[in-house]
Design a protein around this motif. Structure first.
Motif, PDB file in Angstrom:
ATOM      1  N   THR A   1      64.556  -6.408  -0.048  1.00 33.11           N
ATOM      2  CA  THR A   1      65.115  -7.565  -0.742  1.00 33.11           C
ATOM      3  C   THR A   1      66.628  -7.600  -0.584  1.00 33.11           C
ATOM      4  N   TRP A   2      67.269  -6.451  -0.591  1.00 37.67           N
ATOM      5  CA  TRP A   2      68.724  -6.394  -0.479  1.00 37.67           C
ATOM      6  C   TRP A   2      69.195  -6.988   0.838  1.00 37.67           C
ATOM      7  N   HIS A   3      68.427  -6.795   1.904  1.00 36.61           N
ATOM      8  CA  HIS A   3      68.807  -7.284   3.232  1.00 36.61           C
ATOM      9  C   HIS A   3      68.048  -8.557   3.610  1.00 36.61           C
ATOM     10  N   LEU A   4      67.432  -9.170   2.618  1.00 36.24           N
ATOM     11  CA  LEU A   4      66.539 -10.284   2.902  1.00 36.24           C
ATOM     12  C   LEU A   4      67.176 -11.419   3.697  1.00 36.24           C
ATOM     13  N   PRO A   5      68.350 -11.959   3.320  1.00 34.04           N
ATOM     14  CA  PRO A   5      68.898 -13.086   4.080  1.00 34.04           C
ATOM     15  C   PRO A   5      69.144 -12.768   5.549  1.00 34.04           C
ATOM     16  N   ARG A   6      69.691 -11.579   5.842  1.00 34.16           N
ATOM     17  CA  ARG A   6      69.973 -11.215   7.222  1.00 34.16           C
ATOM     18  C   ARG A   6      68.691 -11.105   8.035  1.00 34.16           C
ATOM     19  N   ASP A   7      67.673 -10.439   7.469  1.00 29.58           N
ATOM     20  CA  ASP A   7      66.417 -10.287   8.178  1.00 29.58           C
ATOM     21  C   ASP A   7      65.728 -11.634   8.361  1.00 29.58           C
ATOM     22  N   HIS A   8      65.866 -12.500   7.391  1.00 27.56           N
ATOM     23  CA  HIS A   8      65.250 -13.812   7.501  1.00 27.56           C
ATOM     24  C   HIS A   8      65.907 -14.600   8.632  1.00 27.56           C
ATOM     25  N   GLU A   9      67.206 -14.516   8.781  1.00 27.09           N
ATOM     26  CA  GLU A   9      67.890 -15.205   9.867  1.00 27.09           C
ATOM     27  C   GLU A   9      67.399 -14.712  11.215  1.00 27.09           C
ATOM     28  N   GLN A  10      67.131 -13.420  11.317  1.00 25.00           N
ATOM     29  CA  GLN A  10      66.615 -12.883  12.567  1.00 25.00           C
ATOM     30  C   GLN A  10      65.230 -13.436  12.875  1.00 25.00           C
ATOM     31  N   LYS A  11      64.411 -13.608  11.842  1.00 25.11           N
ATOM     32  CA  LYS A  11      63.061 -14.121  12.057  1.00 25.11           C
ATOM     33  C   LYS A  11      63.055 -15.567  12.517  1.00 25.11           C
ATOM     34  N   LEU A  12      64.091 -16.317  12.181  1.00 20.03           N
ATOM     35  CA  LEU A  12      64.128 -17.723  12.554  1.00 20.03           C
ATOM     36  C   LEU A  12      64.152 -17.924  14.067  1.00 20.03           C
ATOM     37  N   SER A  13      64.556 -16.914  14.795  1.00 18.64           N
ATOM     38  CA  SER A  13      64.608 -17.018  16.255  1.00 18.64           C
ATOM     39  C   SER A  13      63.418 -16.349  16.930  1.00 18.64           C
ATOM     40  N   THR A  14      62.379 -16.042  16.138  1.00 18.62           N
ATOM     41  CA  THR A  14      61.168 -15.428  16.695  1.00 18.62           C
ATOM     42  C   THR A  14      59.985 -16.361  16.489  1.00 18.62           C
ATOM     43  N   PRO A  15      58.947 -16.246  17.326  1.00 20.29           N
ATOM     44  CA  PRO A  15      57.774 -17.125  17.174  1.00 20.29           C
ATOM     45  C   PRO A  15      57.080 -16.918  15.835  1.00 20.29           C
ATOM     46  N   ALA A  16      56.502 -17.987  15.299  1.00 19.02           N
ATOM     47  CA  ALA A  16      55.765 -17.913  14.039  1.00 19.02           C
ATOM     48  C   ALA A  16      54.271 -17.758  14.286  1.00 19.02           C
ATOM     49  N   MET A  17      53.902 -17.398  15.502  1.00 19.22           N
ATOM     50  CA  MET A  17      52.490 -17.243  15.827  1.00 19.22           C
ATOM     51  C   MET A  17      52.353 -16.234  16.962  1.00 19.22           C
ATOM     52  N   SER A  18      51.142 -15.750  17.162  1.00 15.71           N
ATOM     53  CA  SER A  18      50.870 -14.810  18.246  1.00 15.71           C
ATOM     54  C   SER A  18      49.621 -15.281  18.984  1.00 15.71           C
ATOM     55  N   PRO A  19      49.359 -14.749  20.170  1.00 12.82           N
ATOM     56  CA  PRO A  19      48.150 -15.152  20.901  1.00 12.82           C
ATOM     57  C   PRO A  19      46.890 -14.888  20.095  1.00 12.82           C
ATOM     58  N   LYS A  20      45.914 -15.762  20.234  1.00 13.54           N
ATOM     59  CA  LYS A  20      44.658 -15.596  19.525  1.00 13.54           C
ATOM     60  C   LYS A  20      43.783 -14.559  20.223  1.00 13.54           C
ATOM     61  N   GLU A  21      43.086 -13.765  19.417  1.00 11.08           N
ATOM     62  CA  GLU A  21      42.175 -12.771  19.976  1.00 11.08           C
ATOM     63  C   GLU A  21      40.794 -13.373  20.201  1.00 11.08           C
ATOM     64  N   ASP A  22      40.073 -12.818  21.149  1.00 11.04           N
ATOM     65  CA  ASP A  22      38.687 -13.192  21.381  1.00 11.04           C
ATOM     66  C   ASP A  22      37.826 -12.418  20.387  1.00 11.04           C
ATOM     67  N   ILE A  23      37.247 -13.129  19.414  1.00 10.80           N
ATOM     68  CA  ILE A  23      36.445 -12.480  18.384  1.00 10.80           C
ATOM     69  C   ILE A  23      34.953 -12.792  18.562  1.00 10.80           C
ATOM     70  N   SER A  24      34.581 -13.251  19.737  1.00 10.39           N
ATOM     71  CA  SER A  24      33.224 -13.756  19.952  1.00 10.39           C
ATOM     72  C   SER A  24      32.146 -12.704  19.710  1.00 10.39           C
ATOM     73  N   GLN A  25      32.447 -11.428  19.950  1.00  3.92           N
ATOM     74  CA  GLN A  25      31.442 -10.387  19.777  1.00  3.92           C
ATOM     75  C   GLN A  25      31.357  -9.868  18.346  1.00  3.92           C
ATOM     76  N   LYS A  26      32.329 -10.239  17.513  1.00  6.09           N
ATOM     77  CA  LYS A  26      32.390  -9.674  16.157  1.00  6.09           C
ATOM     78  C   LYS A  26      32.469 -10.752  15.084  1.00  6.09           C
ATOM     79  N   TRP A  27      32.082 -11.976  15.445  1.00  8.76           N
ATOM     80  CA  TRP A  27      32.275 -13.057  14.501  1.00  8.76           C
ATOM     81  C   TRP A  27      31.415 -12.922  13.253  1.00  8.76           C
ATOM     82  N   ARG A  28      30.257 -12.279  13.350  1.00  4.25           N
ATOM     83  CA  ARG A  28      29.385 -12.143  12.185  1.00  4.25           C
ATOM     84  C   ARG A  28      30.041 -11.287  11.102  1.00  4.25           C
TER      85      ARG A  28
END
Length: 520
Positions: free
Chosen positions: A73-100
């Motif tokens: 929490t003490w470093h929250l603003p600085r770390d948040h600024e760093q996150k703004l330049s990173t993607p908000a998503m990642s590649p989707k995994e293939d879950i077809s064999q484990k969907w149940r």
């Protein structure tokens, strides 16, 4: 609560490695969409605060056991600024064999603590579909279309930024009620309105071919809308249980009324929400099963929407044998009695109920008379008039997030965006918030004031540009007319053929549509 050990009969007999044993990389979650302009909830907040005093609830500051949270929490603003330049998503995994397993066929055993990244991604996906029922809802009382969806079903996911999930909306659901629900029914102040008795309540969608390959089956989705001012719903419902189905099951009167009400005098509810959704689900199931595809039904909703999701799941499970049905609900209230829970278990319906510790809505109805009284069963016998939660619980704690303000904010605690933020950050009961969570924290403040001031995120920041006004050719600021294809249309809801079609389709499954569910 005891969980059903029943599984669907079509599961393969061979045992595969458990999903929890796989070495899957953590999934970084994503979401980019909006929320409607927040309506005031001061009366609901006062109501909730009074209730909290009655229950002796107290929102505590983070305990010292939350190691690392204070430093972060003490470093929250600085770390948040760093996150703004990173993607908000990642590649989707293939879950077809484990969907149940992800859909709960083993009651999410070993997947919740710690929370498996594949399951986290799917929970957030369905939560975003539920959020869209708020985002696209026209709640402007000065709009002639108040109570409808702003966009037609072909535009919905594009407007909501959800095309990445690769589903297609196929049907809109409209609902009314025979009981007075002033805070649920949104009505226009304009004399010439699209409807005086119906509201847009959700939609049906289906996965496209690419998503179907990724998730291992053709997924039919039903998303139900909650109340626009979510903390006020408990003022509008009675603690009255009505029978449902053929046995001893009973459910809350107000929820059932919304799900089953219809009237020949209306334009959009000549058929009930129940009949609308079941007609579409049956048609889709038949269509894809005829092609030899494996099909699942996933029903999601927040608050009131979570209650309607359970009613929908009960009907679908009773109507379509062997269909895999999963409910993913957020901040949902209790819906029915123990017999209702048992019927859902016997039907094979799997329910993952996500709740936040500080949220009051999941405590209602049945504030006093609830499943806790089951410990006295030997003395009292089974009590048919008490409320009982259903399914497996994933319990979150708003105190765990370093991004959220401490203190009492009942509307904020109940907000679906708060839930999605906490799911994205949840790792395990021992590590309350994962610092590598990437979902945009600003979304939490779309309709509340929950984010710590250090991040300088405006509260209740979402609204339409210029609050929906546009400047016309004469320099006048006016409300725009909708495009013709965005005006709600009940084209296939006509009474003269709609109910007949549903009866024919349901007879395929030997179901009598005149039973107690629709006569309520």
């Amino acid at each position: 609560m005891a969980l059903s050990t029943m599984t669907h009969t079509h599961l393969p007999a061979t045992r595969q490695p458990r999903l929890s044993q796989l070495n899957a990389a953590p999934a970084i979650q994503e979401v980019v969409h909006d929320h409607p302009q927040a309506k005031t909830a001061s009366r609901a907040t006062r109501w909730a605060e009074s209730l909290s005093h009655l229950l002796h609830l107290h929102v505590e500051p983070p305990s010292s056991s939350h190691a690392g949270v204070h430093n972060f929490t003490w470093h929250l603003p600085r770390d948040h600024e760093q996150k703004l330049s990173t993607p908000a998503m990642s590649p989707k995994e293939d879950i077809s064999q484990k969907w149940r397993e992800i859909q709960g066929f083993s009651d999410w055993e070993d997947l919740l603590d710690p929370l498996h990244p594949w399951l986290r991604r799917e929970i957030i996906k369905y939560g975003e579909f539920a959020q869209a029922t708020y985002d696209a809802f026209d709640h402007d009382a000065f709009s002639e279309y108040c109570g409808s969806c702003r966009y037609n079903k072909n535009k919905l996911f594009a407007k909501m930024g959800l095309t990445r999930h690769r589903y297609k909306a196929t049907k809109y659901i409209y609902a009314m009620s025979h009981i007075e629900l002033p805070h649920w029914i949104e009505r226009s102040h304009v004399a010439d309105t699209w409807s005086r008795d119906s509201n847009w309540m959700g939609y049906v969608a289906v996965s496209d071919d690419e998503e179907t390959r990724r998730i291992g089956r053709r997924d039919i989705l039903v998303a139900w809308r909650g109340t626009v001012v979510p903390c006020e719903w408990f003022e509008d419902f009675q603690s009255k249980l009505d029978p449902i189905g053929q046995g001893e099951a009973k459910v809350e009167h107000g929820f059932l009324s919304i799900y089953t009400s219809k009237s020949d005098s209306t334009r959009y509810n000549k058929s009930s929400a129940s009949e609308q959704v079941m007609r579409e689900v049956i048609m889709l199931v038949n269509s894809y099963e005829e092609k030899g595809e494996e099909v699942s039904l996933t029903i999601t909703g927040h608050s009131l929407g979570g209650a309607l999701a359970l009613l929908n799941a009960h009907e679908a499970g009773s109507t379509i044998p062997d269909l895999p049905i999963t409910v993913i609900s957020f901040g949902a209230p209790r819906v029915g009695n123990l017999a209702f829970k048992d019927e859902l278990d016997n039907l094979g319906v799997k329910t993952l109920r996500i709740v936040t510790k500080q949220d009051l809505v999941p405590r209602m109805p049945g504030l006093v008379f609830n499943e806790a009284l089951q410990i006295f069963d030997e003395i009292t016998g089974t009590l048919e008039w008490i409320y009982t939660h259903v399914g497996t619980e994933l319990k979150l704690d708003a105190r765990s997030s370093p991004y959220l303000k401490k203190g009492m904010n009942f509307s904020g605690f109940h907000g679906l965006e708060t839930y999605l933020h906490l799911v994205d950050g949840y790792l395990s009961s021992k590590v309350p918030f994962r610092l590598e969570a990437r979902r945009d924290v600003a979304l939490v403040n779309k309709a509340c004031d929950m984010i710590v001031d250090e991040l300088r995120i405006p509260h209740c920041w979402y609204q339409l540009a210029n609050k929906g006004l546009v400047c016309n050719d004469h320099g006048r600021w006016v409300k725009p007319k909708r495009e013709p294809d965005d005006v709600p249309s009940p084209t296939i809801e006509a009474h003269n053929h709609g109910n007949h079609d549903l009866a024919v389709e349901m007879q395929t499954y030997n179901v009598n549509i005149t039973g107690p569910l629709r006569s309520a």
